[in-house]
Design a protein around this motif. Structure first.
Motif, PDB file in Angstrom:
ATOM      1  N   ALA A   1       0.710  -1.001  -0.026  1.00  0.00           N
ATOM      2  CA  ALA A   1       0.245  -0.351  -0.267  1.00  0.00           C
ATOM      3  C   ALA A   1       1.145   1.138  -0.278  1.00  0.00           C
ATOM      4  O   ALA A   1       0.826   2.370  -0.943  1.00  0.00           O
ATOM      5  CB  ALA A   1      -0.877   0.208   1.826  1.00  0.00           C
ATOM      6  N   VAL A   2       2.268   1.123   0.723  1.00  0.00           N
ATOM      7  CA  VAL A   2       2.634   2.242   0.768  1.00  0.00           C
ATOM      8  C   VAL A   2       4.041   3.292  -1.027  1.00  0.00           C
ATOM      9  O   VAL A   2       4.048   3.484  -0.973  1.00  0.00           O
ATOM     10  CB  VAL A   2       3.916   2.238   1.784  1.00  0.00           C
ATOM     11  CG1 VAL A   2       2.844   2.250   3.332  1.00  0.00           C
ATOM     12  CG2 VAL A   2       4.315   1.841   2.527  1.00  0.00           C
ATOM     13  N   LEU A   3       4.310   1.522  -1.244  1.00  0.00           N
ATOM     14  CA  LEU A   3       4.619   1.580  -1.993  1.00  0.00           C
ATOM     15  C   LEU A   3       4.079   2.064  -3.180  1.00  0.00           C
ATOM     16  O   LEU A   3       4.540   2.585  -4.257  1.00  0.00           O
ATOM     17  CB  LEU A   3       5.029   0.200  -2.424  1.00  0.00           C
ATOM     18  CG  LEU A   3       6.267  -0.519  -3.262  1.00  0.00           C
ATOM     19  CD1 LEU A   3       7.376   0.202  -2.212  1.00  0.00           C
ATOM     20  CD2 LEU A   3       7.376  -1.519  -3.017  1.00  0.00           C
ATOM     21  N   GLU A   4       2.956   1.763  -3.054  1.00  0.00           N
ATOM     22  CA  GLU A   4       2.117   2.434  -4.442  1.00  0.00           C
ATOM     23  C   GLU A   4       1.477   3.879  -4.352  1.00  0.00           C
ATOM     24  O   GLU A   4       1.709   4.391  -5.030  1.00  0.00           O
ATOM     25  CB  GLU A   4       0.347   1.535  -4.513  1.00  0.00           C
ATOM     26  CG  GLU A   4      -0.354   2.610  -5.344  1.00  0.00           C
ATOM     27  CD  GLU A   4      -0.260   1.978  -6.609  1.00  0.00           C
ATOM     28  OE1 GLU A   4       0.834   1.556  -7.281  1.00  0.00           O
ATOM     29  OE2 GLU A   4      -0.293   2.988  -7.378  1.00  0.00           O
ATOM     30  N   ALA A   5       1.813   4.125  -2.819  1.00  0.00           N
ATOM     31  CA  ALA A   5       1.569   5.636  -2.859  1.00  0.00           C
ATOM     32  C   ALA A   5       3.133   6.469  -3.132  1.00  0.00           C
ATOM     33  O   ALA A   5       2.568   7.845  -3.918  1.00  0.00           O
ATOM     34  CB  ALA A   5       0.760   6.130  -1.367  1.00  0.00           C
ATOM     35  N   ALA A   6       3.965   5.461  -3.082  1.00  0.00           N
ATOM     36  CA  ALA A   6       5.432   5.983  -3.097  1.00  0.00           C
ATOM     37  C   ALA A   6       5.146   6.791  -5.279  1.00  0.00           C
ATOM     38  O   ALA A   6       6.286   7.480  -5.629  1.00  0.00           O
ATOM     39  CB  ALA A   6       6.814   5.426  -2.591  1.00  0.00           C
ATOM     40  N   ALA A   7       4.989   5.364  -5.924  1.00  0.00           N
ATOM     41  CA  ALA A   7       5.252   4.943  -7.242  1.00  0.00           C
ATOM     42  C   ALA A   7       3.788   6.190  -7.866  1.00  0.00           C
ATOM     43  O   ALA A   7       4.604   7.408  -8.369  1.00  0.00           O
ATOM     44  CB  ALA A   7       4.670   4.068  -7.873  1.00  0.00           C
ATOM     45  N   GLN A   8       3.120   6.814  -7.393  1.00  0.00           N
ATOM     46  CA  GLN A   8       2.219   7.921  -7.343  1.00  0.00           C
ATOM     47  C   GLN A   8       2.745   9.439  -7.072  1.00  0.00           C
ATOM     48  O   GLN A   8       3.103  10.162  -7.999  1.00  0.00           O
ATOM     49  CB  GLN A   8       0.892   7.990  -6.431  1.00  0.00           C
ATOM     50  CG  GLN A   8       0.085   6.730  -6.690  1.00  0.00           C
ATOM     51  CD  GLN A   8      -0.533   6.606  -8.690  1.00  0.00           C
ATOM     52  OE1 GLN A   8      -0.866   7.609  -9.315  1.00  0.00           O
ATOM     53  NE2 GLN A   8      -0.367   6.165  -8.992  1.00  0.00           N
TER      54      GLN A   8
END
Ligand code: SAM
Length: 303
Positions: A106-113
């Motif tokens: 979940a946080v990795l997705e936020a990082a990519a965004q």
């Protein structure tokens, strides 16, 4: 006089009195499935640390000074979270590359965004910081592990892996706290717990005790030729209790008391706990004009 040396002898004495030697311990699974299955905890901390700080040098400024970036580095960030730090550092190595690794999708997705569309190539890897087998030898100029190392199961394996993937002349920055960082938050929390006759096992220090700014140098010294410690302090000041209460409840799970399900601790328990904490914060604001929370944190720079 250094105006950013916030730790007075009075605070040092208070820390001796209130911070227990025992500390909480949490697994990677707890981190992935409970704390970082969304970005709420990170958002609450990052907002409050930025909005209420009084050190003109920010944590990012501290890191920019540490990392001696020239603009073209390949940087690996272990436990990168939502890339709040990477976003701030990126202009300083805009022609390099970013590799962010984290256990929590979940946080990795936020990082990519967060870094989507920037000119710096980014790669996002879901994994644990003690298994870097997907990365080649001598691939990075800088490696970072900020505020995350206490979750990593095998620390020796992690540091051996960092050594392997880092180029000669590189810098590994590991940022963590002393366990008596933010002691005023623990002071009001423990006073409230005491008044409620709360279970003894809740009286524990931050999980960062596993590898803190105090004990980390010894372990790192086994893996790196040089380990330098750069301290960075700050003081958060609140004139309204509510942002602090969000920081305490959402950002720190009531100083870890609500980190994991516990049948003894009901909603009513936490309601009363927060009421008692809020009352003390309001008293401090009435007495001193603000409620202070003093941070004692810093980075090990390993070469
Ligand atoms: C407090 S956050 C720090 C995030 C970021 N480094 C920062 O300072 O803003 C801790 C991060 O470590 C990650 N984490 C926990 N255990 C991990 C592990 N074994 N390997 C990699 N990441 C892990 C969590 O998912 C979370 O994103």
């Amino acid at each position: 006089m250094d105006l950013t040396d916030f730790r007075t002898p009075e605070l040092d004495a208070l820390a001796q009195e209130i911070i227990p030697a025992r500390h909480f311990e949490f697994s990677t699974e707890t981190a992935r499935d409970r704390f970082f299955n969304d970005t709420r905890m990170l958002d609450a901390k990052q907002w409050v640390h930025n909005a209420f700080r009084t050190n003109p040098q920010s944590m990012l400024d501290h890191m920019i000074g540490n990392l001696a970036l020239t603009g073209t580095e390949d940087l690996l960030d272990l436990g990168c979270g939502n890339a709040f730090i990477l976003e701030g550092l990126r202009p300083h190595f805009a022609e390099g590359t970013i590799t962010g690794l984290d256990i929590a999708p979940a946080v990795l997705e936020a990082a990519a965004q967060r870094l989507r569309g920037t000119a710096t190539p980014c790669r996002w890897i879901e994994g644990s910081a003690d298994d870097l087998s997907m990365l080649g030898d001598n691939a990075f100029d800088r490696v970072m592990a900020n505020y995350m190392i206490h979750y990593v199961p095998d620390l020796d394996r992690c540091f051996t892996e960092v050594r392997r993937v880092m180029r000669d002349g590189g810098i590994f920055q590991l940022t963590t706290d002393r366990t008596d960082s933010m002691l005023e938050m623990y002071q009001v929390h423990f006073a409230a717990l005491k008044a409620m006759n709360a279970p003894e096992d809740l009286f524990k220090a931050s999980p960062k005790g596993r590898l803190s700014l105090t004990n980390g140098g010894q372990l790192l010294g086994k893996h790196f030729d040089q380990v330098e410690t750069v301290v960075w302090q700050d003081q958060l000041r609140f004139t309204d209790p509510e942002p602090f209460m969000a920081f305490y409840q959402v950002g720190h799970n009531h100083c870890c008391a609500s980190s994991e399900p516990d049948a003894r601790l009901t909603d009513g328990f936490f309601h009363e706990l927060r009421d008692r904490v809020r009352t003390q914060v309001l008293e401090a604001i009435a007495d001193a004009g603000y409620f202070a929370v003093t941070k004692y944190t810093g980075s090990f720079l390993c070469r």
